[in-house]
Design a protein around this motif. Structure first.
Motif, PDB file in Angstrom:
ATOM      1  N   VAL A 295       0.836  -1.208   0.000  1.00  0.00           N
ATOM      2  CA  VAL A 295       0.000   0.000   0.000  1.00  0.00           C
ATOM      3  C   VAL A 295       0.864   1.248   0.000  1.00  0.00           C
ATOM      4  N   LEU A 296       1.884   1.273   0.859  1.00  0.00           N
ATOM      5  CA  LEU A 296       2.721   2.466   0.964  1.00  0.00           C
ATOM      6  C   LEU A 296       3.591   2.676  -0.278  1.00  0.00           C
ATOM      7  N   GLN A 297       4.092   1.590  -0.851  1.00  0.00           N
ATOM      8  CA  GLN A 297       4.866   1.723  -2.092  1.00  0.00           C
ATOM      9  C   GLN A 297       3.999   2.313  -3.202  1.00  0.00           C
ATOM     10  N   SER A 298       2.767   1.823  -3.273  1.00  0.00           N
ATOM     11  CA  SER A 298       1.827   2.353  -4.269  1.00  0.00           C
ATOM     12  C   SER A 298       1.567   3.834  -4.023  1.00  0.00           C
ATOM     13  N   THR A 299       1.454   4.218  -2.751  1.00  0.00           N
ATOM     14  CA  THR A 299       1.199   5.616  -2.406  1.00  0.00           C
ATOM     15  C   THR A 299       2.392   6.492  -2.762  1.00  0.00           C
ATOM     16  N   VAL A 300       3.622   5.984  -2.505  1.00  0.00           N
ATOM     17  CA  VAL A 300       4.832   6.739  -2.862  1.00  0.00           C
ATOM     18  C   VAL A 300       4.893   6.959  -4.368  1.00  0.00           C
ATOM     19  N   LYS A 301       4.643   5.909  -5.136  1.00  0.00           N
ATOM     20  CA  LYS A 301       4.679   6.020  -6.605  1.00  0.00           C
ATOM     21  C   LYS A 301       3.640   7.034  -7.095  1.00  0.00           C
ATOM     22  N   GLU A 302       2.442   6.944  -6.529  1.00  0.00           N
ATOM     23  CA  GLU A 302       1.363   7.862  -6.933  1.00  0.00           C
ATOM     24  C   GLU A 302       1.728   9.303  -6.597  1.00  0.00           C
ATOM     25  N   ARG A 303       2.301   9.508  -5.409  1.00  0.00           N
ATOM     26  CA  ARG A 303       2.690  10.861  -5.013  1.00  0.00           C
ATOM     27  C   ARG A 303       3.788  11.409  -5.924  1.00  0.00           C
TER      28      ARG A 303
ATOM     29  N   ASN B 256       4.332  10.622  -9.032  1.00  0.00           N
ATOM     30  CA  ASN B 256       3.723  10.938 -10.333  1.00  0.00           C
ATOM     31  C   ASN B 256       2.956  12.252 -10.269  1.00  0.00           C
ATOM     32  N   GLN B 257       2.255  12.490  -9.176  1.00  0.00           N
ATOM     33  CA  GLN B 257       1.512  13.740  -9.017  1.00  0.00           C
ATOM     34  C   GLN B 257       2.460  14.933  -9.040  1.00  0.00           C
ATOM     35  N   ARG B 258       3.628  14.740  -8.440  1.00  0.00           N
ATOM     36  CA  ARG B 258       4.571  15.839  -8.292  1.00  0.00           C
ATOM     37  C   ARG B 258       5.355  16.131  -9.575  1.00  0.00           C
ATOM     38  N   LYS B 259       5.265  15.229 -10.562  1.00  0.00           N
ATOM     39  CA  LYS B 259       5.964  15.458 -11.826  1.00  0.00           C
ATOM     40  C   LYS B 259       5.323  16.590 -12.609  1.00  0.00           C
ATOM     41  N   GLY B 260       4.009  16.760 -12.403  1.00  0.00           N
ATOM     42  CA  GLY B 260       3.306  17.826 -13.105  1.00  0.00           C
ATOM     43  C   GLY B 260       3.404  19.125 -12.328  1.00  0.00           C
TER      44      GLY B 260
END
Length: 493
Positions: A246-254, A256-260
């Motif tokens: 769950v946390l790895q998925s959350t880190v990846k999602e965060r 990706n959000q920060r790339k924009g």
């Protein structure tokens, strides 16, 4: 007659064999771990390494699953004297217990001589890249990063409003629910708070799922490392796997959000961990981020939830202390400007008596019964030798319940802290030294805010006040404090 004699001889042989085997088994660890030390073995503290593999774990678990957990260390003192240092085999490793303020302080603060020594089974659960396992230099760097977002004045001021809103809402809700497990509800509340601070998450389903996994993980931390279905450690390993996913998925999602474009959403601990880099520009890996978050999330809600429960119970059981604490909170409200809504950090810091209540609860309950260190070299301590590589278990319960330091130590008495000068090593609820618990100020803030609202407006009515206690992994009533929360005041703090 001959047959009877034969049986007597046979029984004698069997008993002799069992006696001989028992003698060998009791000395096997001594031969294996101590003989190789040569002359140094005679400078070890007194004690007993127990049977092979098992060591002293059975007696430890037996004591902590009884009504008298302190019988474990009391047995050492009765057999080997009150010197405060004892050898044992714990969690499969030769170990030294230290139980006096002086020895505890030395082990916790001397980073040149001692390093973290947590059992490998614990590190598998908490994470090898968490604060518990990383090197001294890495620890200093991560502590610098996390201290301001967790314990800084500005951070605590920001968290205060969110904590207070959730506490007031939870108490109001519990008062309408009838019978509740008070500890279970407190753990959900503190988990919601810590999730918001570290991950900005308020998703109820996600938090409930993660909180269940954390419960399983926490039960396995102090259990014997038996990785078989049905055992607590096996369940804990599965829980860690789910949490990491769950946390790895959350880190990846965060990430990706920060790339924009930069989000207007508030920065949280995960943002800070993603951003940090050393002087060479190296950022933390996903494993490092996840392990640090796991450690903080676990410690951040377990200790706050349990200590809040015990402080509430103990105040309710001692009306004179409850009244004194309540009067302090009422005085804070009276002094407040009419335009002010809610608590301020300065008001929390004015809660002098409530702070004594919390400190006395921390002492009496001793949420963490021990921490693990390991000798980096052969260390001379109190006239004894701790061999290089041996574990050192700092036994907080012995310090906090020492009648020479705290008269009538099992009595709840916040007034014992009046004008008390705390000597180094005598009060260790959050440890000491460079590896002292980094979330201690946040934890005390949460507890203070809860007790402020509870004392002004609510009462705890336990349904099983004589309920027996469990001591592993932490002290709690077996029914998780089955109770009703009763509203006694209509106004809001």
């Amino acid at each position: 007659m001959e047959l009877a004699f034969t049986w007597v001889v046979l029984i004698a042989i069997i008993l002799g064999a069992f006696g001989g085997l028992n003698w060998i088994l009791k000395r096997a660890n001594k031969w294996f771990y101590e003989t190789q030390l040569r002359e140094m073995q005679y400078s070890l503290p007194p004690g007993d390494l127990g049977w092979p593999f098992i060591g002293n774990m059975w007696s430890f678990l037996r004591a902590f699953k009884s009504a008298d957990p302190d019988s474990f260390m009391r047995t050492f003192a009765a057999r080997y004297g009150g010197g405060g240092m004892y050898k044992a085999l714990m969690f499969g490793k030769p170990s030294i217990f230290v139980t006096t303020p002086e020895t505890c302080k030395r082990v916790l603060t001397d980073d040149e001589a001692f390093k973290p020594g947590w059992p490998s089974s614990t590190m598998e659960l908490i994470g090898k890249k968490s604060f518990l396992g990383i090197s001294y230099e890495e620890h200093k760097r991560l502590r610098r990063l996390t201290s301001s977002p967790v314990n800084g004045h500005e951070a605590l001021s920001l968290y205060l409003q969110y904590i207070e809103q959730n506490v007031a809402s939870a108490l109001d809700k519990w008062a309408s629910m009838g019978q509740i497990e008070f500890l279970t509800q407190l753990r959900k509340l503190t988990f919601r708070i810590i999730m918001y601070i570290f991950l900005s998450s308020e998703s109820e389903p996600v938090m409930e799922a993660l909180e269940r996994e954390y419960t399983s993980l926490n039960y396995g931390v102090r259990a014997m490392a038996i990785n078989l279905p049905g055992f607590a450690y096996h369940k804990a390993l599965k829980a860690r796997k789910n949490l990491v996913a769950v946390l790895q998925s959350t880190v990846k999602e965060r990430k990706n959000q920060r790339k924009g474009a930069m989000s207007s959403k508030k920065r949280d601990m995960m943002d800070a961990l993603i951003d940090v880099e050393d002087e060479n520009g190296r950022k933390l890996s996903e494993e490092e981020i996840v392990d640090v978050l796991l450690m903080y999330l676990n410690a951040g809600h377990e200790s706050s939830g349990h200590i809040t429960m015990w402080a509430t119970i103990l105040l309710q059981e001692h009306p004179e202390f409850l009244q004194k604490a309540k009067e302090e909170q009422e005085e804070i409200i009276k002094r407040r400007p009419p335009t002010q809504k809610g608590l301020t950090l300065n008001e929390v810091r004015e809660m002098k008596y409530l702070s004594k209540v919390i400190d006395e609860t921390l002492r009496l309950i001793t949420f963490s019964l021990t921490v693990f260190r390991e000798a980096k070299a052969n260390i001379n301590l109190n006239g004894y030798i701790i061999p290089k590589g041996w574990k050192v278990l700092v036994w907080f319960r012995s310090v906090h319940l020492d009648p020479e330091i705290y008269p009538n130590p099992k009595e709840f008495n916040p007034s014992r802290w009046d004008n008390r000068i705390v000597k180094a090593g005598t009060f260790l609820p959050f440890g000491a030294g460079s590896r002292m618990c980094p979330g201690n100020d946040l934890a005390k803030l949460e507890i203070s805010i809860f007790l402020h609202h509870f004392l002004l407006n609510y009462q705890l009515q336990r349904l099983n006040p004589e309920c027996s206690l469990m001591y592993l992994p932490h002290s709690r009533p077996k029914d998780n404090c089955l109770a009703r929360i009763k509203k006694i005041h209509s106004s809001s703090a």
